[in-house]
Design an enzyme around this catalytic site. Structure first.
Site, PDB file in Angstrom:
ATOM      1  N   CYS A   1      14.720  27.738 -91.693  1.00 31.64           N
ATOM      2  CA  CYS A   1      14.365  29.168 -91.633  1.00 31.64           C
ATOM      3  C   CYS A   1      14.226  29.650 -90.201  1.00 31.64           C
ATOM      4  CB  CYS A   1      13.080  29.418 -92.412  1.00 31.64           C
ATOM      5  SG  CYS A   1      11.598  28.784 -91.598  1.00 31.64           S
TER       6      CYS A   1
ATOM      7  N   CYS B   1      14.873  21.722-104.433  1.00 29.39           N
ATOM      8  CA  CYS B   1      15.559  20.871-105.414  1.00 29.39           C
ATOM      9  C   CYS B   1      14.634  20.220-106.435  1.00 29.39           C
ATOM     10  CB  CYS B   1      16.284  19.730-104.719  1.00 29.39           C
ATOM     11  SG  CYS B   1      17.482  20.226-103.494  1.00 29.39           S
TER      12      CYS B   1
ATOM     13  N   GLU C   1      21.958  22.376-114.857  1.00 26.04           N
ATOM     14  CA  GLU C   1      21.627  23.797-114.986  1.00 26.04           C
ATOM     15  C   GLU C   1      20.784  24.149-116.203  1.00 26.04           C
ATOM     16  OE1 GLU C   1      25.246  26.265-113.331  1.00 26.04           O
ATOM     17  OE2 GLU C   1      25.940  24.485-114.391  1.00 26.04           O
TER      18      GLU C   1
ATOM     19  N   CYS D   1       9.079  27.146 -93.614  1.00 27.82           N
ATOM     20  CA  CYS D   1       9.628  26.190 -94.584  1.00 27.82           C
ATOM     21  C   CYS D   1       9.239  24.732 -94.343  1.00 27.82           C
ATOM     22  CB  CYS D   1      11.144  26.316 -94.643  1.00 27.82           C
ATOM     23  SG  CYS D   1      12.012  25.522 -93.292  1.00 27.82           S
TER      24      CYS D   1
ATOM     25  N   SER E   1      -2.990  29.905 -82.318  1.00 29.46           N
ATOM     26  CA  SER E   1      -4.372  30.038 -81.849  1.00 29.46           C
ATOM     27  C   SER E   1      -5.067  31.218 -82.503  1.00 29.46           C
ATOM     28  CB  SER E   1      -4.379  30.220 -80.332  1.00 29.46           C
ATOM     29  OG  SER E   1      -3.681  31.403 -80.007  1.00 29.46           O
TER      30      SER E   1
ATOM     31  N   ARG F   1      -8.453  37.169-100.819  1.00 34.46           N
ATOM     32  CA  ARG F   1      -7.068  37.537-100.482  1.00 34.46           C
ATOM     33  C   ARG F   1      -6.221  37.417-101.738  1.00 34.46           C
ATOM     34  NH1 ARG F   1      -3.038  33.872 -98.378  1.00 34.46           N
ATOM     35  NH2 ARG F   1      -2.704  35.098 -96.498  1.00 34.46           N
TER      36      ARG F   1
ATOM     37  N   GLY G   1      -4.289  34.262 -80.346  1.00 35.26           N
ATOM     38  CA  GLY G   1      -2.920  34.754 -80.577  1.00 35.26           C
ATOM     39  C   GLY G   1      -2.870  35.599 -81.828  1.00 35.26           C
TER      40      GLY G   1
HETATM   41  C1  LIG Z   1       4.867  31.220 -90.996  1.00 37.63           C
HETATM   42  C2  LIG Z   1       3.627  31.896 -90.544  1.00 37.63           C
HETATM   43  C3  LIG Z   1       2.733  32.361 -91.491  1.00 37.63           C
HETATM   44  C4  LIG Z   1       1.577  33.014 -91.084  1.00 37.63           C
HETATM   45  N1  LIG Z   1       0.705  33.455 -92.035  1.00 37.63           N
HETATM   46  C5  LIG Z   1      -0.434  34.089 -91.638  1.00 37.63           C
HETATM   47  C6  LIG Z   1      -1.369  34.580 -92.589  1.00 37.63           C
HETATM   48  O1  LIG Z   1      -1.189  34.426 -93.786  1.00 37.63           O
HETATM   49  N2  LIG Z   1      -2.471  35.214 -92.126  1.00 37.63           N
HETATM   50  C7  LIG Z   1      -2.710  35.387 -90.796  1.00 37.63           C
HETATM   51  O2  LIG Z   1      -3.723  35.933 -90.426  1.00 37.63           O
HETATM   52  N3  LIG Z   1      -1.848  34.935 -89.891  1.00 37.63           N
HETATM   53  C8  LIG Z   1      -0.712  34.311 -90.274  1.00 37.63           C
HETATM   54  N4  LIG Z   1       0.174  33.866 -89.336  1.00 37.63           N
HETATM   55  C9  LIG Z   1      -0.065  34.202 -87.934  1.00 37.63           C
HETATM   56  C10 LIG Z   1      -0.578  33.046 -87.133  1.00 37.63           C
HETATM   57  O3  LIG Z   1      -1.926  32.889 -87.364  1.00 37.63           O
HETATM   58  C11 LIG Z   1      -0.257  33.388 -85.693  1.00 37.63           C
HETATM   59  O4  LIG Z   1       1.131  33.261 -85.534  1.00 37.63           O
HETATM   60  C12 LIG Z   1      -0.940  32.518 -84.691  1.00 37.63           C
HETATM   61  O5  LIG Z   1      -2.306  32.479 -84.848  1.00 37.63           O
HETATM   62  C13 LIG Z   1      -0.618  33.049 -83.297  1.00 37.63           C
HETATM   63  O6  LIG Z   1      -1.140  32.178 -82.356  1.00 37.63           O
HETATM   64  P1  LIG Z   1      -0.251  31.626 -81.182  1.00 37.63           P
HETATM   65  O7  LIG Z   1      -1.142  30.813 -80.354  1.00 37.63           O
HETATM   66  O8  LIG Z   1       0.941  30.937 -81.705  1.00 37.63           O
HETATM   67  O9  LIG Z   1       0.169  32.961 -80.481  1.00 37.63           O
HETATM   68  P2  LIG Z   1       1.388  33.256 -79.539  1.00 37.63           P
HETATM   69  O10 LIG Z   1       2.600  33.381 -80.369  1.00 37.63           O
HETATM   70  O11 LIG Z   1       1.447  32.313 -78.423  1.00 37.63           O
HETATM   71  O12 LIG Z   1       0.951  34.674 -79.013  1.00 37.63           O
HETATM   72  C14 LIG Z   1       0.963  35.825 -79.789  1.00 37.63           C
HETATM   73  C15 LIG Z   1       0.992  37.052 -78.884  1.00 37.63           C
HETATM   74  O13 LIG Z   1      -0.245  37.200 -78.266  1.00 37.63           O
HETATM   75  C16 LIG Z   1      -0.186  37.023 -76.864  1.00 37.63           C
HETATM   76  N5  LIG Z   1      -1.345  36.212 -76.571  1.00 37.63           N
HETATM   77  C17 LIG Z   1      -1.611  34.971 -77.049  1.00 37.63           C
HETATM   78  N6  LIG Z   1      -2.841  34.603 -76.688  1.00 37.63           N
HETATM   79  C18 LIG Z   1      -3.356  35.610 -75.963  1.00 37.63           C
HETATM   80  C19 LIG Z   1      -4.602  35.829 -75.328  1.00 37.63           C
HETATM   81  N7  LIG Z   1      -5.550  34.925 -75.382  1.00 37.63           N
HETATM   82  N8  LIG Z   1      -4.784  36.980 -74.693  1.00 37.63           N
HETATM   83  C20 LIG Z   1      -3.823  37.915 -74.640  1.00 37.63           C
HETATM   84  N9  LIG Z   1      -2.641  37.772 -75.208  1.00 37.63           N
HETATM   85  C21 LIG Z   1      -2.401  36.636 -75.878  1.00 37.63           C
HETATM   86  C22 LIG Z   1       1.156  36.420 -76.581  1.00 37.63           C
HETATM   87  O14 LIG Z   1       1.675  36.840 -75.355  1.00 37.63           O
HETATM   88  C23 LIG Z   1       1.979  36.953 -77.737  1.00 37.63           C
HETATM   89  O15 LIG Z   1       2.428  38.226 -77.465  1.00 37.63           O
HETATM   90  C24 LIG Z   1       1.333  33.207 -89.705  1.00 37.63           C
HETATM   91  C25 LIG Z   1       2.229  32.740 -88.765  1.00 37.63           C
HETATM   92  C26 LIG Z   1       3.371  32.092 -89.168  1.00 37.63           C
HETATM   93  C27 LIG Z   1       4.361  31.621 -88.145  1.00 37.63           C
HETATM   94  S1  FES Z   2      15.271  20.833-100.566  1.00 36.40           S
HETATM   95 FE1  FES Z   2      13.965  19.197-101.123  1.00 36.40          FE
HETATM   96  S2  FES Z   2      15.326  17.711-101.808  1.00 36.40           S
HETATM   97 FE2  FES Z   2      16.619  19.429-101.459  1.00 36.40          FE
HETATM   98  S1  FES Z   3      12.856  25.675 -89.725  1.00 35.15           S
HETATM   99 FE1  FES Z   3      10.954  25.594 -88.775  1.00 35.15          FE
HETATM  100  S2  FES Z   3       9.608  26.089 -90.348  1.00 35.15           S
HETATM  101 FE2  FES Z   3      11.545  26.458 -91.244  1.00 35.15          FE
END
Ligand SMILES: Cc1cc2nc3c(=O)[nH]c(=O)nc-3n(C[C@H](O)[C@H](O)[C@H](O)COP(=O)(O)OP(=O)(O)OC[C@H]3O[C@@H](n4cnc5c(N)ncnc54)[C@H](O)[C@@H]3O)c2cc1C
Ligand code: FES
Ligand code: FES
Length: 1306
Positions: A42, A152, A1238, A47, A326, A405, A329
């Protein structure tokens, strides 16, 4: 300055200046390292296919922490001084597989295998997490892979493989597997894989130089200096990105293509990575990962609130995201980009505040509320340093805190429709004050409902007070215009509020009948299962539950898929530019103005590049040809216009995103965007008469015999996307003399071959298509794989360089599409008993702009619909040619719709007669005579008709009647949850096709088998091996019993094995086995004289040596052609499903499913069991979860893992029982076996039918509250029955209605 890290113990050092800081770990692993076991599926964190173990050493504490991350979101520069372990690092074919790999294999938990390396690493990490293996419990085992998708298996065997490691499990309680008690390959915690090599410990040093594009300051002062420098430079246009976990790029995907001059890694800043408990609360550094926050909050026992916050946070994303993402983030995403955050909502209710360092304003502390309401934080000018969550002092009062939620997946990995958190200080049932936070419902950011808070403060809670509060709430929780499921989201808020406060309600009449009782949301019950699998040793080793061929290799990630083939020298990469207009003139293609097109872009290949002598053909099949590229006009959204070719896949994808197609629609007829419009304009495809199903009996007569009639009732069905884990991919390599080799992930190599030859205008003997294995097909890699391979071939031919394409998920979803949507209008006549006498149907099928294989859909619909005796049956099909995406044939194409239509009609008849649907089903089941009338020859012999006895058998084994009563009782005593139970039969006709095979014996006695069929995960190779073992074993010389281990099935190669036909229709395994059997019979005939000559026992190896010495031809090929009649036979199955619907959220939990499926004499019951469970769960996705939503012009809107929700571990039946019926011998089937690929998908209709039963009960109750009669019980439950759909039918205003009713009866 260099970047030093280890992968699977191997040291890597890269000059920091040479690394593009936007490079992801996955890109490095897959394109620049030899370790390809991480898979890309993805690219957005949704995924788990790319999960790796990241290990980090803390020199102060001198310990190593290990945790999983998604390598597709983790930046390579972030892993400096870290160690990465992939699945092949755990174990592999060279050094020995890890016990995890062996258990996945032994539990039959890997089918196509594309998800398995990620699953393996997730499980490994969970095992490490439990400090000693004795602490790994079944509960943790179930959660271990909760964010990993598998399309699958249906998850059950995966969960069992995980549970097999749990200290508190009894292997006897686990599902079907190949281990005897005490023979499980052990997980030795002591000898565990060394995740962090010693050499890295010695190399740890800071890399903050500030000189490079990537820098990692260690303190706030350092950061301040750096940012101030950047600020000055900003005046000359320097752009800076702050990076914590970088997981936000999974959501904000455009971010990846944005160019930044500088990346500032903030995760090493001391002050920002600490968690401190103070007198007043907890202060959490902004870069602390969500997983660490959870662990810390769980430790704080002084207030329950912290445990509840932690429990809610465990539903954010998946563990591999929480481990790197984080808290800061998350809040910044919520604040700056309106991300529908859970964190913001729950911390808002908890009264959190935020400490900020601003380049312009200095240090400041603001409440989270002020933070969210304030202007968006300025990119890198404003930094969140820490978050404080206060302790609530409440000596004289009680503190209540809850979070809520509603999301498509109960355990996370899905954004919420609405989340909420409430805090209240209560004394003697009086609310002293409260904080009510709501978020994610289509609002800029989480909000507090101040008006309601004020209203409730100082009040005793009564029904009236709560009613008023709910009315006020309705004015606050209002999603922005354009939000999906708007009314549903708003409707959740009263339910949550009611849930929170109901325990405080002062009522004069105490509850005696449970009416005032409302449970807190409960965790899902644990998964359990049972399988009854007959073993048939008549044709040993055929019939044995042999583990899947290559399963361990798949688990370790060494199994090679098309995109794992090392790129040939000079390889280029392609990405599709597709139409975003349904019908328009294409005037030109350019790149967006002012966009930075990557340097590596080399060409934009369009129809003009089809070579002289070739034709613009992307697909050549029995029903004709279809164009590869749009020429002057586009015919639908998602049509291929061009292929951008660049030096890397990333550059090609970026360029395709920047492409601007100029369209003109003036003077053009408006596009046809509905089946109705197509009919009006007579835009229809012809259906060949031999493919048009046959009517049965006289429906006018049947109608006249009926006591009742329902006239012109309407049903609509939408699409479903394949969601194979491996997206479409091909690699084309030009060869000598204008020939070409194409590696294609397809189900139809023979047709890919013809398409490529026709397009390039070269003879077919100059084309070679190679397919080793496919990471899931489900029909999507039949027709739709052809243009992908052909486009690569055109580009490779034009540029005379290898060209490969790995289509990204979004493009795949938009260009490939899925099932055929349709509109059904029916009239049905029936007796008062429920016996149906006639059914008339008009079905308009949306085939899309081109025909593809749509012509088979009508007969498939009818084939499955005829499972009931309709008395007489007539129909009118129209195959509509629209300006919508051409539909593909997805697993059980048409059949699943046919079965659903039948059930919808039965339910309608039952409702109109006030009968139980089960009674109407039973009365309309076929007798053998009626079966023969409806299915003609396909019905087979009377003894083959097992369905009616299976119906009764499952009734008994599933305790159906008793459970019906229990469900009734449950519904009488519960008002907020309703249950439903349904038993559904299926009949599924399949046809056999001509299939080739070749068996060759090599000089050392090993055997190589080639077949026309492709290994898609369905276990074809395994069955073929068993068949070769059986058929050669008939020679009965020493050593033939172990022959299976000497057999290798090899990749399909269209020049080596011609007439490969296609892999689909569920019978390719049988056909391939039959072909192999014919080859073996030839070999046996050739070898028999040698045995006879030898005069005594002879070993297999000896026999083969002699055969070689005497030049006996030890290679035999053959083409299996099914006997003329019948080439078709019927498959039978029955399922009982029981569900529970939560009326407040509309969430449906499948409590139990029992399946009985007739596999004939199964060729491999373990493989068939996997097919049954996997197909069922895919069907469950269709019926309950997967929303395929397009805009008005046909562009898919649910085009990612964020919006398209396939089933996960937490959405499958909690109790999942499968019994395989080993029905009798049948001369004309391959060793009496039956298909399993199927048909079982259709059994998932039972979940939908059970849900309808539960909804019916909810509606009955609601109408009673509202004082209306129950005529409205004739309703239809749409497909998919998602939470909003179910809730809407149960009453969006259910809480309000309840309170009103209650006040009226008091
Ligand atoms: C597949 C997936 C599912 C998710 N599902 C949920 C969900 O159900 N509920 C939910 O609440 N969240 C969800 N999230 C969000 C997830 O919690 C955030 O992506 C994560 O917490 C971001 O943290 P990071 O450290 O990766 O941030 P980063 O990606 O590193 O940063 C995010 C942004 O904030 C900025 N930044 C980061 N830290 C700081 C800081 N301290 N000060 C100022 N700017 C900053 C960065 O420059 C960037 O623009 C999901 C994320 C993914 C990928
Ligand atoms: S995606 Fe899990 S076995 Fe094919
Ligand atoms: S390819 Fe990274 S989570 Fe799906």
């Amino acid at each position: 300055m260099s970047l030093v890290f280890a992968i699977n113990g191997q040291r890597f050092e890269l000059a920091l200046s040479s690394v593009d800081p936007s490079t992801t770990l996955l890109e490095f692993l897959r394109y620049q390292s030899p370790f390809k076991s991480v898979k890309l599926s993805c690219g957005e964190g949704g995924c788990g296919a790319c999960v790796v173990l990241l290990s980090r050493y803390d020199p102060v504490l001198q310990n190593v922490e290990d945790f999983t991350v998604s390598s597709c979101l983790t930046l390579l520069c972030s892993i400096n001084h870290c160690s990465i372990t992939t699945s092949e690092g755990l174990g592999n074919s060279r050094d020995g597989f890890h016990s995890i790999h062996n258990r996945f294999s032994g539990f039959h938990a890997s089918q196509c295998g594309f998800c398995t390396p990620g699953m393996s690493v997730s499980l490994f990490s969970a095992l490490l997490d439990s400090k000693s293996s004795s602490e790994f419990t079944v509960l943790e085992a179930e959660k271990a892979v909760s964010g990993n998708l598998c399309r699958c298996t249906g998850y059950r065997p995966i969960v069992d493989a995980c549970k097999s490691f749990a200290a508190d499990v009894d292997i006897e309680d686990l599902g079907f597997n190949s281990f005897c008690k005490n023979t499980l390959p052990p997980f030795d915690n002591e000898k565990r894989v060394c995740s962090f090599p010693e050499f890295l410990k010695d190399e740890m040093k800071s890399i903050d130089s500030g000189m490079h594009r990537w820098c990692s300051p260690g303190s706030v002062e350092e950061l301040q200096r750096l940012l101030q420098g950047a600020r000055k430079a900003n005046s000359v246009g320097l752009s800076v990105k702050l990076v914590a976990g970088n997981t936000s790029t999974g959501y904000y995907k455009d971010e990846r293509d944005r160019h930044y001059d500088k990346y500032v890694d903030i995760t090493r800043i001391r002050e920002m990575k600490e968690i401190r408990e103070t007198q007043n609360g907890v202060e959490i550094g902004a870069v602390v990962t969500i997983s660490k926050v959870i662990a810390a909050l769980k430790e704080i026992r002084v207030q329950k609130m912290f445990g509840k916050l932690a429990a809610h946070m465990e539903k954010i994303a998946a563990r591999f995201i929480r481990n790197f993402g984080s808290i800061g983030g998350n809040l910044v995403m919520a604040q700056r980009k309106q991300f529908p955050s859970d964190m913001a909502t729950i911390l808002l209710a908890a009264g959190a505040s935020v400490n900020i360092m601003s380049l312009s304003r200095g240090f400041e502390k603001v409440t989270l509320e002020q933070f969210l309401q304030g202007p968006p934080l300025e990119d890198y000018y404003d930094l969140v340093l820490t978050i404080e969550i206060p302790f609530w002092h409440h000596q004289s009062s009680e503190l209540l805190f809850e979070t809520y939620r509603a999301a498509p997946r109960p355990n996370g990995s899905a954004l919420a429709y609405l989340n909420a958190a409430f805090l209240a200080q209560v004394k003697d049932r009086m609310v002293i004050n409260c904080r009510l936070a709501f978020g994610a419902y289509g609002t800029k950011h989480a909000i507090r409902c101040k008006e309601v808070e004020e209203f409730l403060s100082g009040k005793l809670i009564t029904d009236n007070v709560l009613s008023e509060a709910i009315t006020l709430l309705g004015k606050s929780v209002v999603p922005q215009e354009g939000t999906s499921n708007l009314a549903y989201r708003s409707s959740l808020a009263p339910g949550f509020l009611f849930n929170f406060f109901h325990s405080l309600i002062i009522t004069e009449k105490p509850s005696s009948n449970g009416y005032y009782h409302l449970d807190q949301p409960k965790p899902l019950p644990m998964l359990s299962s049972s399988q009854h699998v007959p073993i048939n040793d008549e044709y040993f080793p055929v019939g044995e539950p042999v583990t899947k061929s290559g399963a361990s290799l798949q688990a370790s990630g060494e199994a090679v898929y098309v995109d794992d083939i090392p790129a040939p020298a000079n390889c280029l990469y392609g990405a599709f530019i597709y139409s975003t207009k349904p019908y328009a003139k294409v005037k030109g293609i350019s790149f967006k103005e002012n966009s930075v097109v990557p340097d590596g872009v080399l060409a934009v290949i369009s129809y003009k590049d089809v070579p002289k002598g070739g034709q613009n053909i992307g697909l050549k099949f029995s029903f004709g040809t279809e164009p590869l590229f749009a020429e002057d006009f586009t015919l639908h959204v998602g049509q291929c216009i061009a292929l951008v070719v660049a030096d890397t896949q990333r550059h090609a994808d970026t360029a395709a995103n920047l492409a601007l197609v100029e369209y003109e629609t003036e003077d053009l007829e408006p596009p046809i965007l509905s089946v109705e419009d197509a009919v009006k304009k007579s835009s229809l495809f012809e259906i060949y008469p031999f493919l048009y199903p046959q009517q049965v009996g006289d429906t006018s007569k049947g109608m006249s015999e009926a006591d009742h009639r329902i006239i012109s009732s309407e049903i609509r069905l939408g699409s479903q996307y394949f969601f194979y884990m491996e997206t479409q991919t091909a690699l084309a390599v030009p060869d000598e003399d204008s020939s070409i080799v194409v590696y294609s992930s397809c189900q139809t190599p023979q047709y890919v071959h013809s398409s490529v030859a026709a397009c390039l205008g070269i003879p077919e003997n100059k084309v070679r298509i190679i397919t080793r294995r496919v990471g899931g097909g489900f029909g999507g890699k039949a027709v739709k794989a052809m243009p992908v391979a052909t486009a690569c071939a055109v580009a490779a031919n034009k540029l005379q360089r290898p060209v490969r394409t790995y289509v990204n998920r979004k493009t795949d979803m938009i260009m490939t599409g899925g099932r055929h949507p349709m509109k059904i209008t029916y009239s049905v006549g029936f007796k008062s008993t429920g016996k149906i006498t006639a059914l008339e149907l008009e079905i308009l099928i949306d085939a899309g702009a081109t025909l593809g294989l749509s012509m088979i859909i009508p007969s498939n619909i009818i084939g499955a619909l005829k499972k009931y005796n309709w008395g007489a049956l007539s129909f009118d099909f129209k195959l509509c040619k629209t300006n919508l995406l051409s539909k593909a044939i997805m697993r059980a194409p048409g059949d699943v719709q046919g079965t659903y239509i039948a059930e919808a009609i039965i339910e309608n008849v039952a409702s109109s007669l006030s009968l139980e649907a089960d009674t109407v089903r039973k009365i309309n089941l076929h007798t053998y005579d009626s079966l023969a009338l409806f299915y003609k020859d396909g019905a087979g012999e009377p003894h083959e008709y097992t369905l009616s006895s299976m119906w009764d058998k499952l009734g008994v084994s599933s305790n159906f009647e008793e459970r019906v009563s229990i469900v009734r009782e449950f519904n009488e005593s519960n008002i907020w949850r309703k249950r439903g139970i349904a038993r559904v039969p299926i009949i599924y006709p399949v046809s056999m096709f001509a299939t080739p095979g070749r068996v060759s014996v090599l000089s050392d006695g090993t055997v190589v088998v080639e077949v026309g069929g492709i290994e898609l995960g369905q276990g074809l190779w395994t069955k073929v091996k068993q068949m070769a073992g059986y058929a050669l074993g008939l020679l009965q010389c020493d050593g033939t019993e172990e022959l299976v281990d000497k057999i290798r099935v090899v990749q399909s190669d269209t020049l080596s094995m011609v007439q490969g036909n296609f892999t689909g229709g569920s019978t390719t395994s049988e056909g391939s086995c039959a072909a192999v059997r014919l080859c073996c019979e030839t070999l046996v005939k050739r070898l028999k004289p040698l045995i006879e000559k030898s005069g005594g026992p002879i070993s297999w190896n000896n026999l083969i040596s002699q055969a070689y010495a005497q030049s006996v031809n030890l290679s035999a090929s053959d083409l299996y052609t099914p006997e003329e009649t019948p080439t078709q036979y019927l498959n039978y199955g029955v399922a009982v499903s029981e569900v529970e619907v939560d009326l407040v959220t509309g969430q449906t939990t499948v409590l139990q499913t029992d399946i009985l499926y007739d596999s004939g004499k199964s060729l491999n019951p373990a493989v068939d069991l996997g097919q049954i469970e996997g197909a069922f769960v895919q069907g469950l996705g269709f019926f309950m979860l997967e929303e395929y939503i397009t805009d008005s012009e046909g562009l898919l809107l649910t085009d990612s893992t964020w919006t398209y929700k396939i089933p996960t571990v937490d959405t499958i039946p909690r109790q999942f029982n499968v019994e395989i019926l080993n029905s009798g011998r049948h001369e004309k089937r391959v060793l009496s076996s039956k298909a399993s690929g199927e048909p079982p998908l259709l059994l998932a209709a039972s979940v939908h039918c059970a849900t309808r039963e539960a909804v019916k009960e909810a509606r009955k109750q609601l109408r009673m509250w509202k004082g209306v009669n129950d005529s409205e019980l004739m309703f239809q439950l749409p497909v998919p029955a998602t939470m909003p759909v179910v809730k809407e039918l149960c009453g969006l205003d259910i809480v309000e209605s309840y309170l009103e009713w209650k006040s009226s009866v008091n």
